[in-house]
Motif scaffolding. Structure first.
Motif, PDB file in Angstrom:
ATOM      1  N   LEU A   1      73.630 122.095  57.500  1.00 14.94           N
ATOM      2  CA  LEU A   1      72.308 122.780  58.067  1.00 14.94           C
ATOM      3  C   LEU A   1      71.390 123.181  56.865  1.00 14.94           C
ATOM      4  O   LEU A   1      70.257 122.921  57.066  1.00 14.94           O
ATOM      5  N   PHE A   2      71.840 123.792  55.820  1.00 16.62           N
ATOM      6  CA  PHE A   2      71.115 124.046  54.828  1.00 16.62           C
ATOM      7  C   PHE A   2      70.367 122.945  53.907  1.00 16.62           C
ATOM      8  O   PHE A   2      68.968 123.044  53.966  1.00 16.62           O
TER       9      PHE A   2
ATOM     10  N   LYS B   1      67.420 121.965  56.493  1.00 14.61           N
ATOM     11  CA  LYS B   1      66.529 122.854  56.436  1.00 14.61           C
ATOM     12  C   LYS B   1      65.638 122.496  55.154  1.00 14.61           C
ATOM     13  O   LYS B   1      64.360 122.274  55.153  1.00 14.61           O
TER      14      LYS B   1
ATOM     15  N   LEU C   1      63.624 119.354  55.908  1.00 19.75           N
ATOM     16  CA  LEU C   1      62.400 119.558  56.722  1.00 19.75           C
ATOM     17  C   LEU C   1      61.442 120.144  56.089  1.00 19.75           C
ATOM     18  O   LEU C   1      60.063 119.810  56.389  1.00 19.75           O
ATOM     19  N   ALA C   2      61.699 121.469  55.249  1.00 18.59           N
ATOM     20  CA  ALA C   2      60.733 121.943  54.701  1.00 18.59           C
ATOM     21  C   ALA C   2      59.935 121.120  53.626  1.00 18.59           C
ATOM     22  O   ALA C   2      58.749 121.579  53.370  1.00 18.59           O
TER      23      ALA C   2
ATOM     24  N   LEU D   1      63.725 129.635  51.902  1.00 18.25           N
ATOM     25  CA  LEU D   1      64.393 129.226  52.880  1.00 18.25           C
ATOM     26  C   LEU D   1      65.876 129.981  53.001  1.00 18.25           C
ATOM     27  O   LEU D   1      66.941 129.886  53.722  1.00 18.25           O
TER      28      LEU D   1
ATOM     29  N   VAL E   1      68.536 129.584  51.050  1.00 21.69           N
ATOM     30  CA  VAL E   1      69.854 128.677  51.011  1.00 21.69           C
ATOM     31  C   VAL E   1      70.442 128.470  49.842  1.00 21.69           C
ATOM     32  O   VAL E   1      71.420 127.974  49.536  1.00 21.69           O
TER      33      VAL E   1
ATOM     34  N   ILE F   1      66.625 123.055  64.291  1.00 24.11           N
ATOM     35  CA  ILE F   1      66.539 123.620  62.718  1.00 24.11           C
ATOM     36  C   ILE F   1      64.980 123.740  62.458  1.00 24.11           C
ATOM     37  O   ILE F   1      64.538 124.734  61.750  1.00 24.11           O
ATOM     38  N   ARG F   2      64.316 122.743  62.687  1.00 24.09           N
ATOM     39  CA  ARG F   2      62.854 122.688  62.317  1.00 24.09           C
ATOM     40  C   ARG F   2      62.159 124.168  63.223  1.00 24.09           C
ATOM     41  O   ARG F   2      61.484 124.769  62.326  1.00 24.09           O
TER      42      ARG F   2
ATOM     43  N   SER G   1      63.619 127.069  63.644  1.00 25.28           N
ATOM     44  CA  SER G   1      64.185 127.976  62.860  1.00 25.28           C
ATOM     45  C   SER G   1      63.433 128.277  61.482  1.00 25.28           C
ATOM     46  O   SER G   1      63.890 129.376  60.975  1.00 25.28           O
ATOM     47  N   LEU G   2      62.767 127.267  61.103  1.00 23.54           N
ATOM     48  CA  LEU G   2      62.025 127.364  59.600  1.00 23.54           C
ATOM     49  C   LEU G   2      61.419 128.690  59.554  1.00 23.54           C
ATOM     50  O   LEU G   2      60.501 128.993  60.564  1.00 23.54           O
TER      51      LEU G   2
END
Ligand code: ADP
Ligand code: MG
Ligand code: ZN
Length: 477
Positions: A57-58, A61, A64-65, A180, A182, A291-292, A294-295
């Motif tokens: 998941l990290f 993230k 996507l970022a 993020l 992470v 996930i997008r 939740s950024l």
């Protein structure tokens, strides 16, 4: 002859998951060597890896970022090589079907124009153990606590045209990664590492030159300086008609030179093949979208919003959004104090220099947004002067007392009482009778001198506006 520089960066980022990438061992930093290991991360035959969901998941993230596309079918591969810190003799990595590809990151380049750096891929892999060359009798020791820690590899296209831009890219990348949450993104602890690939070519030439890979830089500045050195070294080789050898070079930060470590002439053959113990998998689009969603608001978007909402300059917004915590502090102040440019100036001036001086982050600052707002209001209402505010700010940070409390306690407040100022002025003018005479004979600069003398007499506490007004009145009598 003019030359072009071509740079591509590979960043390795350790993800701060609770457990390792393919086993349940803890990832806590700094524990007793080899205390966080198990058959999986020690590579015992027959042990089976299981992908850590948090690491995955990290990774998504980050992908996507960085505007990457997520692969439809994701696969892990074995990258085979022998090294004492690699007990399995292979690293689980990703080869032809990486987690994500084709992203980009926008930076402000060296001529202060916006540039887009293409990101080739972001993939997930595992870290190796750590060799410690401190054994007795010239032996080395190995710590497998790091073996199997989740790593992201973030690779750019050969797209960066100067060491300065490489530096700007790294700063921007780190800022996004910190938002993020992470990774610690700490180069000193090795949770963020950067290898830099660099070549030069004659301007106008279409083919890329032979690249050299630089390793061992442990600060972003180190990356920049190493690249600057390497540009010069490679150009001078080309100028003297010598070949640039394809090799890995190490940066020696003391001597400020790069040193050949190993030749890469024979292309390394890692004999990649699919990791049979981890099946390829498809990620549901809805999971990606979640996930997008939740950024967090990322630095660029936040910067645009601060400019629009609070009327601060683009430059200021860029600095204030470089860290989420700085931006949060600014926004908290903006709720309490109306002149946002003033807040930005104080934050970027006195507050930042205090942070640097003390080597602390804004989270550790003992002056909170309400304290700063209170301080600025005292300046506006004339309770203290701007100059006093600077020393109150420093003292508030040093002691942890609120600015208003400090001003009250020390009776620091400005003297705005006209009668009191008149009294002091009388003494000063008697003492400076000659200057007063000069002024009356037309020497206008004498006025400023007299204001200065009165301020000095009050140790800077007199309200300068009132001093000016009263002095003018008195001298014109
Ligand atoms: P390798 O297989 O050697 O790791 P990659 O194609 O994965 O090579 O590229 C690694 C990095 O090197 C990437 O960041 C890429 O942009 C960069 N790179 C590739 N060719 C060159 C070159 N000629 N000059 C500078 N950088 C390059
Ligand atoms: Mg590579
Ligand atoms: Zn383990």
């Amino acid at each position: 002859m003019s030359y072009e520089t071509v740079i591509g960066l590979e960043v390795h980022l350790q993800l701060k998951t609770a457990t390792k990438a393919f086993c349940g061992c803890s990832t806590t930093f700094g524990r007793k060597p080899n205390s966080q290991t198990c058959p999986v991360c020690l590579g015992f035959p027959g042990s089976m890896p299981v992908l850590n969901e948090e690491a995955f998941l990290f990774a998504v993230k980050v992908a996507l970022a960085l505007n990457c596309k997520i692969q439809d079918l994701i696969k892990f591969d074995r990258k085979n090589y022998y090294y004492p810190d690699l007990p399995k003799n292979f690293q689980i990595s990703q080869y032809d079907m990486p987690l994500s590809y084709s992203g980009f990151l926008d930076i402000f380049g060296r001529d202060n124009t916006k540039k887009r750096i293409e990101i080739k891929r972001v993939h997930l892999e595992e870290d190796a153990g750590k060799l410690i060359h401190q054994g007795c009798d010239n032996s080395s020791l190995v710590d497998f606590n790091r073996s199997g820690m989740p790593l992201l590899e973030i690779v750019t296209e050969p797209d960066i045209d100067s060491p300065q831009d490489a530096y700007a890219y790294l700063i921007k990348l780190k800022s996004i990664l910190e938002y993020l949450k992470v990774s610690d993104c700490d180069m000193e602890k090795g949770s963020l590492r950067c290898d830099a690939n660099i070549s030069v070519r004659k301007s106008g030439e279409r083919n890329l030159g032979t690249k050299v890979e630089l390793k061992n830089m442990n600060t972003f500045k180190g990356v920049r300086v190493a690249l600057e050195y390497e540009v010069k070294r490679q150009i001078s080789l080309v100028e003297s008609k010598e070949n640039v050898a394809q090799e890995t070079r190490l940066w020696d930060a003391q001597k400020e030179v790069t040193i050949s470590m190993r030749s890469k002439e024979e292309a390394e053959d890692y004999r990649y093949f699919p990791e049979p113990d981890l099946v390829p998998f498809v990620v549901d689009k809805s999971v990606i979208e979640k996930i997008r969603q939740s950024l967090p608001e990322l630095p660029e978007a936040k910067s645009l919003r601060l400019v629009k909402e609070f009327g601060i300059s683009e430059y200021d917004a860029g600095v204030l959004t470089s860290q989420q915590e700085l931006a949060d502090y600014f926004e908290a102040c903006a709720k309490l104090y109306p002149d946002r440019k003033v807040i930005a100036n104080w934050m970027m001036g006195d507050i930042m220099s205090q942070l640097n001086l003390r080597n602390i982050s804004i989270n550790e600052l003992r002056l909170f947004p309400d304290g700063l707002a209170g301080l600025l209001k005292m300046v506006d209402t004339g309770i203290i002067s701007g100059k006093m505010a600077k020393s109150v700010l420093a003292e508030a940070i040093e002691t942890g007392f609120g600015p208003e409390e400090l001003v009250k306690k020390k009776a620091l407040s400005q003297i705005s009482d006209a009668a009191k100022i008149e009294e002091i002025m009388k003494v000063v003018l008697e003492r400076e009778a000659k200057t007063v005479k000069d002024y009356k004979l037309g020497k206008k600069t004498a006025f400023t001198f007299l204001v200065g003398q009165i301020m000095k007499e009050t140790k800077g506490r007199a309200n300068p506006a009132i001093v000016n007004e009263l002095l003018k009145k008195r001298l014109e009598q």
